[in-house]
Scaffold this motif. Structure first.
Motif, PDB file in Angstrom:
ATOM      1  N   GLY A  11       0.822  -1.208   0.000  1.00 15.61           N
ATOM      2  CA  GLY A  11       0.000   0.000   0.000  1.00 15.61           C
ATOM      3  C   GLY A  11       0.854   1.255   0.000  1.00 15.61           C
ATOM      4  O   GLY A  11       0.578   2.214  -0.734  1.00 15.61           O
ATOM      5  N   PHE A  12       1.911   1.246   0.817  1.00 12.03           N
ATOM      6  CA  PHE A  12       2.848   2.375   0.834  1.00 12.03           C
ATOM      7  C   PHE A  12       3.479   2.563  -0.539  1.00 12.03           C
ATOM      8  O   PHE A  12       3.619   3.703  -1.024  1.00 12.03           O
ATOM      9  N   THR A  13       3.856   1.473  -1.182  1.00 12.29           N
ATOM     10  CA  THR A  13       4.501   1.562  -2.501  1.00 12.29           C
ATOM     11  C   THR A  13       3.555   2.167  -3.529  1.00 12.29           C
ATOM     12  O   THR A  13       3.954   3.038  -4.317  1.00 12.29           O
ATOM     13  N   ILE A  14       2.301   1.740  -3.532  1.00 14.21           N
ATOM     14  CA  ILE A  14       1.335   2.250  -4.510  1.00 14.21           C
ATOM     15  C   ILE A  14       1.056   3.733  -4.271  1.00 14.21           C
ATOM     16  O   ILE A  14       1.000   4.532  -5.219  1.00 14.21           O
ATOM     17  N   VAL A  15       0.876   4.120  -3.006  1.00 14.38           N
ATOM     18  CA  VAL A  15       0.651   5.535  -2.684  1.00 14.38           C
ATOM     19  C   VAL A  15       1.849   6.379  -3.108  1.00 14.38           C
ATOM     20  O   VAL A  15       1.700   7.481  -3.662  1.00 14.38           O
ATOM     21  N   SER A  16       3.061   5.856  -2.877  1.00 12.20           N
ATOM     22  CA  SER A  16       4.274   6.582  -3.266  1.00 12.20           C
ATOM     23  C   SER A  16       4.357   6.740  -4.783  1.00 12.20           C
ATOM     24  O   SER A  16       4.694   7.815  -5.288  1.00 12.20           O
ATOM     25  N   LEU A  17       4.056   5.671  -5.509  1.00  9.16           N
ATOM     26  CA  LEU A  17       4.055   5.744  -6.973  1.00  9.16           C
ATOM     27  C   LEU A  17       3.042   6.779  -7.462  1.00  9.16           C
ATOM     28  O   LEU A  17       3.309   7.520  -8.415  1.00  9.16           O
ATOM     29  N   LEU A  18       1.903   6.833  -6.791  1.00  6.68           N
ATOM     30  CA  LEU A  18       0.873   7.801  -7.163  1.00  6.68           C
ATOM     31  C   LEU A  18       1.368   9.228  -6.941  1.00  6.68           C
ATOM     32  O   LEU A  18       1.156  10.119  -7.776  1.00  6.68           O
ATOM     33  N   MET A  19       2.056   9.447  -5.829  1.00  5.93           N
ATOM     34  CA  MET A  19       2.618  10.781  -5.558  1.00  5.93           C
ATOM     35  C   MET A  19       3.690  11.146  -6.575  1.00  5.93           C
ATOM     36  O   MET A  19       3.702  12.260  -7.113  1.00  5.93           O
ATOM     37  N   TYR A  20       4.587  10.215  -6.852  1.00  7.99           N
ATOM     38  CA  TYR A  20       5.668  10.489  -7.801  1.00  7.99           C
ATOM     39  C   TYR A  20       5.152  10.646  -9.233  1.00  7.99           C
ATOM     40  O   TYR A  20       5.847  11.211 -10.074  1.00  7.99           O
ATOM     41  N   SER A  21       3.946  10.168  -9.483  1.00 11.09           N
ATOM     42  CA  SER A  21       3.342  10.361 -10.808  1.00 11.09           C
ATOM     43  C   SER A  21       2.931  11.808 -11.030  1.00 11.09           C
ATOM     44  O   SER A  21       2.669  12.214 -12.163  1.00 11.09           O
ATOM     45  N   GLY A  22       2.852  12.584  -9.953  1.00 18.13           N
ATOM     46  CA  GLY A  22       2.440  13.983 -10.066  1.00 18.13           C
ATOM     47  C   GLY A  22       0.953  14.154 -10.263  1.00 18.13           C
ATOM     48  O   GLY A  22       0.496  15.193 -10.761  1.00 18.13           O
ATOM     49  N   ALA A  23       0.200  13.136  -9.880  1.00 11.63           N
ATOM     50  CA  ALA A  23      -1.239  13.151 -10.112  1.00 11.63           C
ATOM     51  C   ALA A  23      -1.991  13.802  -8.946  1.00 11.63           C
ATOM     52  O   ALA A  23      -1.528  13.798  -7.812  1.00 11.63           O
ATOM     53  N   ILE A 134      -5.590   3.367 -10.884  1.00 13.81           N
ATOM     54  CA  ILE A 134      -6.187   4.458 -10.098  1.00 13.81           C
ATOM     55  C   ILE A 134      -6.166   5.761 -10.890  1.00 13.81           C
ATOM     56  O   ILE A 134      -7.162   6.500 -10.933  1.00 13.81           O
ATOM     57  N   ILE A 135      -5.043   6.034 -11.539  1.00 10.75           N
ATOM     58  CA  ILE A 135      -4.914   7.268 -12.323  1.00 10.75           C
ATOM     59  C   ILE A 135      -5.917   7.299 -13.477  1.00 10.75           C
ATOM     60  O   ILE A 135      -6.554   8.328 -13.735  1.00 10.75           O
ATOM     61  N   GLY A 150     -10.278  18.527 -14.753  1.00 12.96           N
ATOM     62  CA  GLY A 150      -9.910  17.472 -15.699  1.00 12.96           C
ATOM     63  C   GLY A 150      -9.831  17.883 -17.151  1.00 12.96           C
ATOM     64  O   GLY A 150      -9.314  17.129 -17.976  1.00 12.96           O
ATOM     65  N   ILE A 151     -10.325  19.081 -17.485  1.00 21.08           N
ATOM     66  CA  ILE A 151     -10.294  19.563 -18.873  1.00 21.08           C
ATOM     67  C   ILE A 151      -9.463  20.839 -18.938  1.00 21.08           C
ATOM     68  O   ILE A 151      -9.649  21.753 -18.139  1.00 21.08           O
ATOM     69  N   GLN A 152      -8.564  20.910 -19.906  1.00 20.14           N
ATOM     70  CA  GLN A 152      -7.735  22.096 -20.104  1.00 20.14           C
ATOM     71  C   GLN A 152      -8.294  22.894 -21.269  1.00 20.14           C
ATOM     72  O   GLN A 152      -8.419  22.395 -22.388  1.00 20.14           O
ATOM     73  N   ASN A 153      -8.628  24.167 -21.013  1.00 19.10           N
ATOM     74  CA  ASN A 153      -9.337  24.973 -22.016  1.00 19.10           C
ATOM     75  C   ASN A 153      -8.519  26.121 -22.582  1.00 19.10           C
ATOM     76  O   ASN A 153      -9.058  26.969 -23.290  1.00 19.10           O
ATOM     77  N   TRP A 160      -8.359  16.991 -22.725  1.00 21.34           N
ATOM     78  CA  TRP A 160      -8.362  16.246 -21.469  1.00 21.34           C
ATOM     79  C   TRP A 160      -6.970  16.273 -20.843  1.00 21.34           C
ATOM     80  O   TRP A 160      -5.969  16.048 -21.513  1.00 21.34           O
ATOM     81  N   ARG A 161      -6.937  16.527 -19.539  1.00 22.77           N
ATOM     82  CA  ARG A 161      -5.685  16.411 -18.778  1.00 22.77           C
ATOM     83  C   ARG A 161      -5.842  15.523 -17.547  1.00 22.77           C
ATOM     84  O   ARG A 161      -4.875  15.248 -16.845  1.00 22.77           O
ATOM     85  N   GLY A 162      -7.075  15.087 -17.274  1.00 23.14           N
ATOM     86  CA  GLY A 162      -7.319  14.144 -16.188  1.00 23.14           C
ATOM     87  C   GLY A 162      -6.866  14.685 -14.847  1.00 23.14           C
ATOM     88  O   GLY A 162      -7.251  15.780 -14.436  1.00 23.14           O
ATOM     89  N   VAL A 163      -5.997  13.929 -14.166  1.00 22.18           N
ATOM     90  CA  VAL A 163      -5.534  14.325 -12.833  1.00 22.18           C
ATOM     91  C   VAL A 163      -4.178  15.019 -12.887  1.00 22.18           C
ATOM     92  O   VAL A 163      -3.480  15.125 -11.887  1.00 22.18           O
TER      93      VAL A 163
END
Length: 404
Positions: A11-23, A134-135, A150-153, A160-163
């Motif tokens: 769980g820590f690894t997945i949360v860390s990957l999510l943070m490092y993704s810049g999402a 998740i992303i 989520g949308i860049q105008n 679309w830019r999502g997260v």
């Protein structure tokens, strides 16, 4: 108890990957700001989370200190590059920025070391699939239910830019996401439909982001995936096939060199790559002012008060990076830094081929895939040696994973 600890670590690894993704965090805290908007927001929460990740990563590395030391001994050139970023504070044009950025780079690189030393390539890909799953889901939710974020105008039409904060950020991440789901779907028999679904949704998000360069990169990387498998063939079939592919590639290169408009129009770009080719000569001019060791890690782009003022004045717009990873590295660490990176990258790339040759699964092609992606994406993006960047962390992980 052991299963609980294992679950918590994953769980820590997945949360860390999510943070490092810049999402998620930056786009929300900035209020869904566009690329030209100047917005100040409180980033203390992000800094706290990163600090916690750094601390937990260090503890986990210390707890497995023997394996950590073993992996630390595997890549002299990678660690030399990291050391160079820290030492560059001596000649940096902005020492405080260099200190902060090099500290973050070294700590995030330690997570790459942890990721490689703790998990096999198969396990890494499954954890990355959780991260990108998740992303992908949140990107659809943000774009449909929360279009403010989520949308860049501000790019001539809704994209679309999502997260993420920019459509190209979504596009680049979906290249990696697509390949992870593709490899897992290609290799895995059980529940492969789930991975192909992730692959399809990643492709859809990539198309909706309208990131032409990312789409082109993905097509090249998918072709590279099958080309890398040829490396496993018997020599009497492998050698002539590779020679034929090299001849075809060379012919295609010469044709595209003489007909560049065909390539640019196919990915929705003009001949200047949205102003990049006009920016690069200015960046090169500044590189030649301090060619050997650069301006210090993160020491160049300091707005009107720094050396970047020349580029802003001549270019007529205010970029914060050169839109090229190799030029960004030269600005930071000069030709010395670029040379150290290329030696390490080339050694890791050759190790990746040896790894593929001695293995049989699609999982083992992942290091070559990611390094190929870095080589391609760095032509138009600047996150080659970026702190707290998933792209860099995965480069550290795959480089160490093929040197066991």
């Amino acid at each position: 108890m052991r299963k609980i600890l294992l679950f918590a670590e994953q769980g820590f690894t997945i949360v860390s990957l999510l943070m490092y993704s810049g999402a998620i965090f930056v786009v929300v805290l900035s209020g869904g700001a566009g690329q030209s908007d100047i917005v100040e927001y409180d980033s203390s929460l992000i800094r706290i989370i990163y600090s916690l990740i750094y601390a937990v990563t260090l503890v986990l590395l210390v707890l497995r200190w023997k394996k950590t030391l073993y992996f630390l001994s595997k890549d002299f050139w990678l660690y030399s590059l990291l050391l160079l970023t820290a030492v560059s504070i001596i000649w940096s044009f902005e020492p405080s920025t260099t200190l902060k950025n090099s500290f973050a780079l070294i700590n995030s690189s330690l997570f790459g070391l942890y990721f490689a030393s703790r998990y096999t390539l198969k396990q890494q890909l499954h954890l990355l699939a959780w991260n990108f799953g998740i992303i992908v889901i949140l990107s659809f939710i943000f774009a449909i239910a929360l279009p403010k974020y989520g949308i860049q105008n501000d790019l001539g039409g809704p994209k679309w830019r999502g997260v993420f904060t920019h459509k190209n950020g979504l596009g680049a991440k979906m290249v990696t996401s697509s390949m992870i789901f593709f490899i897992l779907g290609y290799q895995t028999q059980r529940r492969s439909w789930l991975f192909w679904c992730g692959f399809s949704l990643s492709i859809l998000l990539l198309l909706l982001s309208a990131s032409g360069s990312s789409l082109l990169n993905l097509l090249i990387i998918i072709l590279a995936f099958f080309a890398f498998q040829i490396w496993r063939w018997p020599y009497q079939f492998m050698v002539p096939t590779l020679i034929m592919m090299a001849a075809i590639s060379q012919s295609l290169y010469f044709w595209l060199s003489n007909n560049p408009d065909v390539l640019f129009s196919s990915i929705g770009k003009d001949a200047t790559l949205t102003g990049r080719t006009e920016l690069w000569p200015l960046v090169i001019d500044m590189i030649w002012k301090h060619p050997w060791v650069g301006y210090g890690y993160g020491g160049f782009w300091q707005g009107w008060n720094g050396e970047s003022a020349y580029i802003w004045l001549v270019a007529g717009w205010t970029p914060n990076h050169p839109h090229n990873g190799y030029l960004a590295l030269c600005l930071d660490l000069g030709l010395l830094g670029l040379g150290v990176f290329f030696v390490g990258f080339w050694r890791s790339y050759l190790k990746g081929f040896a790894w593929v040759r001695s293995s049989k699964t699609a999982f083992d092609i992942w290091p070559l895939i990611h390094m190929t992606f870095i080589g391609l994406s760095s032509l138009t993006e600047s996150n080659l040696l970026e702190s707290n960047s998933l792209t860099w962390i995965l480069y550290v992980a795959v480089s160490l994973s093929v040197k066991m």
